[in-house]
Design an enzyme around this catalytic site. Structure first.
Site, PDB file in Angstrom:
ATOM      1  CB  SER A 139      -1.464  -0.994  -4.335  1.00  0.00           C
ATOM      2  OG  SER A 139      -1.550   0.413  -4.219  1.00  0.00           O
ATOM      3  CE1 TYR A 152       3.524  -0.603  -3.969  1.00  0.00           C
ATOM      4  CE2 TYR A 152       2.095   1.123  -4.825  1.00  0.00           C
ATOM      5  CZ  TYR A 152       2.336   0.111  -3.919  1.00  0.00           C
ATOM      6  OH  TYR A 152       1.389  -0.183  -2.957  1.00  0.00           O
TER       7      TYR A 152
END
Length: 265
Positions: A139, A152
């Site tokens: 990401s 995350y």
């Protein structure tokens, strides 16, 4: 890598980016795509929509035993794994104080150890052949960071670091590695923060929300060029440069962005 006639495994393939990539790989002429996911019903529906070059296997990427079984099946049926897409990922809304041990363990298990277990399972076969490719979905949060999603962002940093290690350790032995680092993509993950007032993908959506099919254009191009970093949102490279140039200023900017995002929520 050209995708025609390749044998490919995609985890997290029942929906979102994983499903879009699986479909695109088949369109590009892949010989066989194995879709792996926890969601059996979604997985079956996904495979039915992709035709006779798609196979499925229910697989929890936090279980090394299940990933080993997945790879063993592919080797038995196809004799090789050309491309392993470590795509499964999860997100939760948390911060360093609110994140529970369970959230940390789950995020580490899916976002990092799923990649580790996949490499342990597939690398020996790839090294024996002298070739193989890992596409690891991380990401932009793994290169920059992301407010309100501590577990995350931290585990995506770890995923980027693991992809770097694969490339460093095995790049001279025929192993290629790409690390996919998008900002917001139109998947269920984007809506994860709506109950907490985080709209439109939060900070990740500051440059808009990309459709999974558009993201696949960048994936195919990145694989063809064998680029380590695949950045569907071109702005991310500039943000990385700003971060490296002046870390303190970048942190101040991220705090301001977070405060603006929360004020608008």
């Amino acid at each position: 890598m050209q995708l025609r006639d390749k044998v490919i495994i995609v985890t997290g393939a029942a929906s979102g980016i994983g499903l879009a990539m699986s479909k695109r790989f088949i369109e590009e002429g892949a010989a066989r795509v194995y879709l792996a996911d926890l969601n059996d019903q979604q997985l079956s529906a996904a495979a039915a929509s992709l035709g006779d070059r798609a196979s499925t296997q229910v697989c929890d990427v936090t279980s090394e035993e299940q990933i080993q079984a997945l790879v063993a099946r592919v080797i038995t049926e196809q004799g090789r794994v050309d491309l392993f897409c470590c795509n499964a990922g999860i997100i939760s809304i948390d911060n360093p104080l609110t994140a529970t041990d369970e959230q940390w363990q789950r995020a580490l298990g899916v976002n990092l150890m799923g990649h580790v277990y996949s490499a342990r399972a597939a690398l020996p076969y790839m090294l024996e052949r002298g070739e193989g490719y890992f596409l690891n979905t991380a990401s932009a949060a793994g290169l920059l960071n992301q407010p309100c999603t501590t577990t995350y962002a931290v585990t995506k940093h770890a995923a980027v670091g693991f992809a770097e290690s694969l490339a460093i350790e095995f790049g001279d032995r025929g192993i290629k590695v790409s690390c996919l680092c998008p900002q917001a993509v139109n998947t269920p993950m984007v809506t994860a923060g709506e109950d907490e007032g985080i709209k439109d993908g939060g900070v990740a959506g500051v440059n808009g929300i990309m459709e999974p099919e558009e993201l696949c254009d960048f994936v195919v191009q990145g694989l063809a060029q064998e680029s380590f970093l695949i950045l569907p949102h071109r702005e991310v490279q500039k943000y990385m440069q700003n971060k490296a140039a002046d870390y303190d200023r970048w942190l101040l900017g991220m705090r301001r962005l977070k405060n603006t995002m929360m004020a608008e929520a």
